[in-house]
Scaffold this motif. Structure first.
Motif, short mmCIF file in Angstrom:
data_model
loop_
_atom_site.label_atom_id
_atom_site.label_comp_id
_atom_site.label_asym_id
_atom_site.label_seq_id
_atom_site.Cartn_x
_atom_site.Cartn_y
_atom_site.Cartn_z
N THR A 173 0.17 33.29 17.05
CA THR A 173 1.54 34.16 16.53
C THR A 173 2.15 33.22 15.39
OG1 THR A 173 2.97 33.10 17.97
CG2 THR A 173 1.81 34.83 18.85
N GLN A 174 3.17 34.01 14.76
CA GLN A 174 3.96 33.48 13.82
C GLN A 174 4.60 32.18 14.32
OE1 GLN A 174 6.47 36.58 12.67
NE2 GLN A 174 5.04 37.51 11.39
N VAL A 175 4.81 32.22 15.56
CA VAL A 175 5.50 30.91 16.28
C VAL A 175 4.42 29.99 16.16
CG1 VAL A 175 6.35 29.81 18.11
CG2 VAL A 175 7.11 32.16 17.71
N HIS A 176 3.15 29.93 16.34
CA HIS A 176 2.44 29.01 16.04
C HIS A 176 2.24 28.52 14.72
CE1 HIS A 176 0.68 30.69 19.87
NE2 HIS A 176 0.19 29.48 20.14
N ALA A 177 2.25 29.54 13.87
CA ALA A 177 2.15 29.17 12.13
C ALA A 177 3.39 28.37 12.08
CB ALA A 177 2.04 30.42 11.50
N LEU A 178 4.52 28.47 12.52
CA LEU A 178 5.93 27.80 12.41
C LEU A 178 5.67 26.48 12.90
CD1 LEU A 178 8.69 30.28 13.02
CD2 LEU A 178 8.05 29.53 11.07
N ALA A 179 4.96 26.34 13.74
CA ALA A 179 4.72 25.07 14.17
C ALA A 179 4.01 24.07 13.12
CB ALA A 179 4.01 24.91 15.51
N ALA A 180 2.91 24.62 12.56
CA ALA A 180 2.42 23.90 11.57
C ALA A 180 3.28 23.76 10.35
CB ALA A 180 0.96 24.76 11.18
#
Length: 180
Positions: free
Chosen positions: A64-71
């Motif tokens: 999700t976008q949240v996983h992308a935000l982690a990166a």
């Protein structure tokens, strides 16, 4: 809010708590080694975030976008971490310890150069965070599950371009000094 989103929030709060603990230990209690230890803990939070995110994806979660935000958080934290700590350090010494010189407000070419330096740090953050996004896309190897990661990578590239345009504009139209 998802579990990963809460982990990102916790890591951001943890980042500033560790910084505060380091500065307080360093300047209030005059324990420079312990203060440095606290400040050195910031990359541990990044590593924790990376492990949790990778584990979630490995266990079958659709990115999700949240996983992308982690990166993105990881890239930004690594690229800007030292300068954020220096920023906090300068202000702590001046406003809390009542020592040193007041942090200067930049204008003109000094502001333009500082902005360009920030844009170059943004490039480094993009390289680091983008590499993690790309690795997650490659690792999962399922375009349906990683579409949001690809979309975020494209959006971040656009934001990086806008950041550079703004930084260059300060060389053409320098920021005026504030008058009292």
């Amino acid at each position: 809010m998802s579990f990963i989103a809460w982990i990102i929030v916790a890591c951001e709060i943890g980042f500033w708590l560790v910084i505060a603990a380091g500065l307080i230990t360093r300047y209030i209690f005059n324990r420079k080694r312990i203060g440095l230890f606290f400040l050195a803990l910031t990359p541990v939070l990044d590593l924790f975030l990376l492990i949790v995110t990778a584990s979630d994806l490995y266990n079958g979660a659709t990115a999700t976008q949240v996983h992308a935000l982690a990166a993105i958080y990881l890239g930004v934290s690594i690229a800007f971490g030292k300068s954020m700590i220096r920023w906090a350090d300068e202000r702590f010494v001046y406003y809390i310890k009542k020592q040193g010189t007041k942090p200067a407000r930049r204008s003109g070419m000094a502001y333009a150069k500082h902005s360009l330096k920030g844009s170059l740090q943004h490039v480094l953050a993009f390289i680091i965070g983008g590499a993690f996004l790309y690795l997650m896309i490659y690792w999962i190897d399922d375009p349906d599950r990683t579409q949001s990661l690809s979309d975020m990578l494209k959006l971040w590239l656009l934001i990086l371009g806008i950041d550079f345009v703004l930084s260059i504009s300060y060389f053409i139209w320098p920021k005026p000094a504030k008058t009292k």
